[in-house]
Design an enzyme around this catalytic site. Structure first.
Site, PDB file in Angstrom:
ATOM      1  N   HIS A   1       1.614  -6.151   7.865  1.00 22.56           N
ATOM      2  CA  HIS A   1       0.883  -5.257   8.073  1.00 22.56           C
ATOM      3  C   HIS A   1       2.369  -5.521  10.138  1.00 22.56           C
ATOM      4  O   HIS A   1       2.205  -5.943  10.453  1.00 22.56           O
ATOM      5  CB  HIS A   1      -0.448  -4.865   8.987  1.00 22.56           C
ATOM      6  CG  HIS A   1      -0.445  -3.538   9.613  1.00 22.56           C
ATOM      7  ND1 HIS A   1      -0.439  -3.538  10.435  1.00 22.56           N
ATOM      8  CD2 HIS A   1      -1.330  -2.786   8.674  1.00 22.56           C
ATOM      9  CE1 HIS A   1      -1.187  -2.442  10.848  1.00 22.56           C
ATOM     10  NE2 HIS A   1      -1.670  -1.716   9.595  1.00 22.56           N
TER      11      HIS A   1
ATOM     12  N   TRP B   1     -10.330  -1.929   9.166  1.00 16.55           N
ATOM     13  CA  TRP B   1     -10.066  -1.503   9.846  1.00 16.55           C
ATOM     14  C   TRP B   1      -9.999  -1.972  10.900  1.00 16.55           C
ATOM     15  O   TRP B   1     -10.453  -1.718  12.343  1.00 16.55           O
ATOM     16  CB  TRP B   1     -11.529  -2.673   9.689  1.00 16.55           C
ATOM     17  CG  TRP B   1     -12.979  -1.933   8.883  1.00 16.55           C
ATOM     18  CD1 TRP B   1     -12.386  -0.846   7.259  1.00 16.55           C
ATOM     19  CD2 TRP B   1     -13.921  -2.856   8.038  1.00 16.55           C
ATOM     20  NE1 TRP B   1     -13.608  -0.248   7.128  1.00 16.55           N
ATOM     21  CE2 TRP B   1     -14.589  -2.122   7.149  1.00 16.55           C
ATOM     22  CE3 TRP B   1     -15.023  -3.259   8.899  1.00 16.55           C
ATOM     23  CZ2 TRP B   1     -15.546  -2.017   6.368  1.00 16.55           C
ATOM     24  CZ3 TRP B   1     -16.161  -3.481   7.943  1.00 16.55           C
ATOM     25  CH2 TRP B   1     -16.541  -2.864   6.805  1.00 16.55           C
ATOM     26  N   LYS B   2      -9.290  -3.373  11.168  1.00 16.20           N
ATOM     27  CA  LYS B   2      -8.092  -3.775  12.057  1.00 16.20           C
ATOM     28  C   LYS B   2      -9.076  -4.291  13.612  1.00 16.20           C
ATOM     29  O   LYS B   2     -10.251  -4.967  12.586  1.00 16.20           O
ATOM     30  CB  LYS B   2      -7.076  -2.549  12.827  1.00 16.20           C
ATOM     31  CG  LYS B   2      -6.606  -1.882  12.011  1.00 16.20           C
ATOM     32  CD  LYS B   2      -5.372  -0.863  12.553  1.00 16.20           C
ATOM     33  CE  LYS B   2      -4.996  -0.188  11.920  1.00 16.20           C
ATOM     34  NZ  LYS B   2      -3.685   0.657  11.761  1.00 16.20           N
TER      35      LYS B   2
ATOM     36  N   GLU C   1       4.123   1.585   4.907  1.00 15.16           N
ATOM     37  CA  GLU C   1       3.179   1.841   6.107  1.00 15.16           C
ATOM     38  C   GLU C   1       4.531   2.822   6.997  1.00 15.16           C
ATOM     39  O   GLU C   1       4.948   1.530   7.605  1.00 15.16           O
ATOM     40  CB  GLU C   1       2.655   1.775   5.706  1.00 15.16           C
ATOM     41  CG  GLU C   1       0.795   1.255   5.440  1.00 15.16           C
ATOM     42  CD  GLU C   1      -0.354   0.439   5.916  1.00 15.16           C
ATOM     43  OE1 GLU C   1      -1.157   1.263   6.380  1.00 15.16           O
ATOM     44  OE2 GLU C   1      -0.018  -0.386   7.823  1.00 15.16           O
TER      45      GLU C   1
ATOM     46  N   GLY D   1      -2.125   5.477  13.342  1.00 17.90           N
ATOM     47  CA  GLY D   1      -2.522   5.448  14.456  1.00 17.90           C
ATOM     48  C   GLY D   1      -1.580   7.162  15.151  1.00 17.90           C
ATOM     49  O   GLY D   1      -2.013   7.178  16.145  1.00 17.90           O
TER      50      GLY D   1
ATOM     51  N   GLY E   1      -7.982   4.045  10.529  1.00 21.69           N
ATOM     52  CA  GLY E   1      -8.829   5.058  11.645  1.00 21.69           C
ATOM     53  C   GLY E   1      -9.727   5.735  10.346  1.00 21.69           C
ATOM     54  O   GLY E   1     -10.895   5.862  11.208  1.00 21.69           O
TER      55      GLY E   1
HETATM   56  P1  13P Z   1      -4.424   4.976  10.902  1.00 16.10           P
HETATM   57  O1  13P Z   1      -4.249   4.805   9.568  1.00 16.10           O
HETATM   58  O2  13P Z   1      -5.107   4.892  11.606  1.00 16.10           O
HETATM   59  O3  13P Z   1      -2.641   5.089  10.757  1.00 16.10           O
HETATM   60  O4  13P Z   1      -3.889   3.127  10.207  1.00 16.10           O
HETATM   61  C1  13P Z   1      -2.862   3.355   9.169  1.00 16.10           C
HETATM   62  C2  13P Z   1      -2.582   1.463   8.754  1.00 16.10           C
HETATM   63  O5  13P Z   1      -2.498   1.128   9.541  1.00 16.10           O
HETATM   64  C3  13P Z   1      -3.375   0.895   7.549  1.00 16.10           C
HETATM   65  O6  13P Z   1      -3.194  -0.369   7.717  1.00 16.10           O
END
Ligand code: 13P
Length: 250
Positions: free
Chosen positions: A95, A10-11, A167, A173, A235
């Protein structure tokens, strides 16, 4: 067979109330039964979300970071003991946003991983290259270095508790998802590296997730790759309908 996983990160999004409502909606949704779901919530939300999910075997909670020390004068930080006391089971570590904005290095993350494991929690270790590194053809070397330096200090027993998330930074994002082939290539390389270090059986049982613009429309193709065991979703994990669609894409 290794565990398939749909993890949400969820950041720094959602108020406490919005977070609880989302956890409740995912808890109650019609979901594929054999998929482990992990919700990576802000620290503030951990206890409330854990309470909602306390009887769930399938939906678990993760913190997004922790401090490397167990306690002390570190204003604004969160310790592993605090995380464990909320009922969370996992901690996302390394991350790219932590690496980029907080200067976290593989060595620091390696220390945190050891601490997390010593508290009986499980790390979700993120790795991945920036665009110029991929353009220079050095992405496999870089990720191999991150995996080696971040994780290979662990005993075989401890390593088996780790989830890896590849990632690529250029896909986070941005709406630019790695192609299924790009994801598969990297995941295969990571699994080979693990096999060389810990043996084929452990490599085969390690869950390696892909993260970076995973959406309901591309999840199925990504998850169909033989070495892609699920996703770490930013997202698209913020709304129940899109995240549940991703959970049901295996
Ligand atoms: P998004 O799915 O928004 O690109 O983010 C990926 C992410 O950083 C998950 O840790």
């Amino acid at each position: 067979m290794r565990q398939l996983i749909a993890a949400g990160n969820w950041k720094m999004n959602l108020t406490y109330q919005e977070g609880l409502a989302l956890a409740e909606a995912i808890h109650n949704a019609q979901r594929a039964e054999d998929i482990l779901v992990i919700l990576g919530t802000p620290a503030i939300h951990l206890a409330g979300v854990s309470e909602i999910l306390k009887d769930s075997k399938q939906v678990k909670v993760a913190a997004q970071n922790c401090h490397k020390e167990e306690k002390g004068a570190y204003t604004g930080n969160i310790s592993v003991g605090m995380i464990r006391s909320t009922g969370a089971d996992y901690v996302i570590l390394g991350h790219s946003e932590r690496r980029e904005y907080h200067g976290e290095t593989d060595a620091l993350i390696a220390e945190k991983i050891k601490l997390v494991l010593s508290y009986g929690l499980k790390p979700i270790y993120c790795c991945g290259e920036k665009l110029p590194v991929r353009e220079a053809g050095k992405h496999i070397d870089l990720v191999a270095q991150q995996v080696t330096e971040g994780l290979f200090h662990l005993s075989a027993e401890d390593f088996q508790k780790v989830i890896i998330a590849y990632e690529p930074v250029w896909a986070i994002g941005t709406g630019v998802t790695a192609s299924p082939e790009q994801a598969q290539d990297m995941h295969r390389c990571i699994r080979t590296l693990i096999a060389d270090k810990y043996g084929a059986a452990i490599a085969d049982s390690t869950s390696i997730l892909y993260g970076g613009s995973v959406k309901p429309k591309n999840a199925k193709e990504l998850f169909a790759q033989p070495d892609v065991d699920g996703g770490l979703v930013g997202g698209a994990s913020l709304k129940a309908d899109s995240f549940v669609a991703i959970i049901n894409s295996f």
